[in-house]
Scaffold this active site. Structure first.
Site: not given
Ligand code: NG1
Length: 395
Positions: A40, A174
């Site tokens: 993303d 997210d």
């Molecule tokens: P999570 O799993 O919520 O930590 C993080 C990033 C996403 C995306 C995913 C991997 C944040 C808030 N969220 O998600 O944007 O990159 O990792 O796909 O940094």
């Protein structure tokens, strides 16, 4: 009788801050990503779905600019909302509230503060976006308290940057999923410009969320690991002379991606390139399979995504890998790590009529003898839920 999350939050608000006018309610769900990890932030489409589990905030606007917040199991926090807020110490939940206040003030200015009480049924640090849901819920509450109307585009403009206040240089998946998902649907999210295409989850398709019992806490070490994957992807682009992955993927297929990667030095930079480009193609194919209810092709892409996350981008964890194997051995057609990686959850795809057998298989193969295992938190069926915008319209 079970007390609703709205009522629990309203009760907590009253007990922490005293009686007052009726509480207003905002809720933002977590999400499980079905496929499309670490792409993303390269602006490539992803396919998550919002969960029926969420952060709920009961709040009341205040006459001054103080923000006071309470959450079950967290210390009470209070600060004056001004521009240029400093961060609280790392790991303090106040940082998500401060991030929301800073996000609002950068775009709309500061305003009235709130008294707020938070309840959540989202497991934290599990890769299910509890932190983004908290940021979103507080942002929406502050906007509401100040009579500011902000739509999906406005919010997508500010929220991913707002999250960086807490330290991760993440993307917008997210926020888009938590805001814009529709009940009963997965969300095919694109970023240029940000948009959510709801894709119905076919009848009989189910997803289990299974926690590896290893916490992917956004500590500085995990954050550095996350950010290093982002840098590796950017370095691959620079080495190959591309401005972005959209240009790489213009006429690419899996074979041409491999060919391009061959000229990169072996190691994380090559792995990041192979992962990001391949995963972007897999997402589009998985979304097509979802639309056609082609379970076999969908499962294939999910399994390939896990192998790529493990072997190319190297974001898995031995316990997550063990959990994925246990799910496959229990009869699931597909299982993969979900979210940022380095621990956290896996998502298991299965036909509805096999879900119970797979759940029992996972308990036997993976969770047996683990005292910390709590089925309600660590192993549950993910229902495709509504995003914050739909929840709000539904009242
Ligand atoms: P999570 O799993 O919520 O930590 C993080 C990033 C996403 C995306 C995913 C991997 C944040 C808030 N969220 O998600 O944007 O990159 O990792 O796909 O940094």
């Amino acid at each position: 009788m079970e007390v609703s999350a709205n009522q629990q939050a309203a009760d907590l608000l009253k007990s922490a801050f005293g009686p007052g006018p009726a509480a207003r309610i905002i809720a933002a769900p977590g999400r499980v990503n079905l496929i499309g990890e670490h792409i993303d932030y390269h602006l490539q489409a992803v396919l998550p779905m919002a969960l029926e589990r969420r952060i709920t905030i009961a709040f009341r606007p205040r006459p001054d600019s103080t923000i006071r917040a309470i959450s079950a199991g967290q210390p009470r926090r209070e600060f004056v909302w001004s521009k240029g807020l400093e961060q609280a110490p790392a790991g303090d939940w106040a940082n998500y509230i401060r991030a929301a206040a800073e996000t609002v003030s950068l775009r709309w200015g500061t305003g009235r503060g709130i008294d707020a009480a938070v309840v959540s049924d989202l497991p934290p640090a599990a890769g299910l976006s509890s932190s983004s849901a908290l940021l979103i819920a507080f942002t929406l509450a502050l906007l509401d308290a100040n009579g500011i109307e902000a739509g999906f585009e406005d919010l997508m403009d500010v929220l991913p940057d707002g999250e960086q206040f807490v330290g991760t240089r993440g993307g917008g998946m997210d926020h888009a999923a938590s805001l814009g998902s529709r009940s009963g649907h997965a969300s095919l999210i694109s970023f240029t410009p940000p948009a959510v295409e709801p894709v119905p989850v076919p009848a009989g398709w189910s997803f289990l969320v299974a926690h590896s019992l290893t916490h992917a806490e956004k500590s500085s070490a995990v954050m550095e690991q996350y950010n290093s994957r982002r840098r590796a992807g950017a370095e691959a682009l620079a080495t190959l002379g591309f401005a972005n992955f959209t240009d790489v993927l213009k006429a690419a297929d899996f074979a041409s991606v491999e060919q391009m990667a061959a000229s990169l030095p072996e190691g994380l930079v090559r792995g990041a390139f192979l992962h990001v480009a391949g995963e972007s193609l897999r997402v589009l194919d998985a979304a097509a399979a979802l639309k056609e209810a082609d379970a076999e092709r969908f499962a294939l892409r999910l399994n390939q995504a896990h192998a790529s996350a493990r072997d190319q981008l190297r974001i898995s964890h031995p316990e997550v890998d063990r959990l994925v194997v246990a799910a496959l051995e229990s009869g699931a057609p597909a299982a993969r790590l979900t979210g940022a990686g380095f621990g956290g959850c896996s998502v298991v795809f299965a036909p509805q009529d096999r879900i119970e057998a797979i759940r029992l298989g996972l308990i036997e193969r993976f969770y047996a003898g683990r005292a910390e295992f709590d089925p309600a938190q660590h192993l549950f069926e993910a229902q495709p839920g509504a995003g914050a915008i739909q929840l709000r319209t539904a009242g």
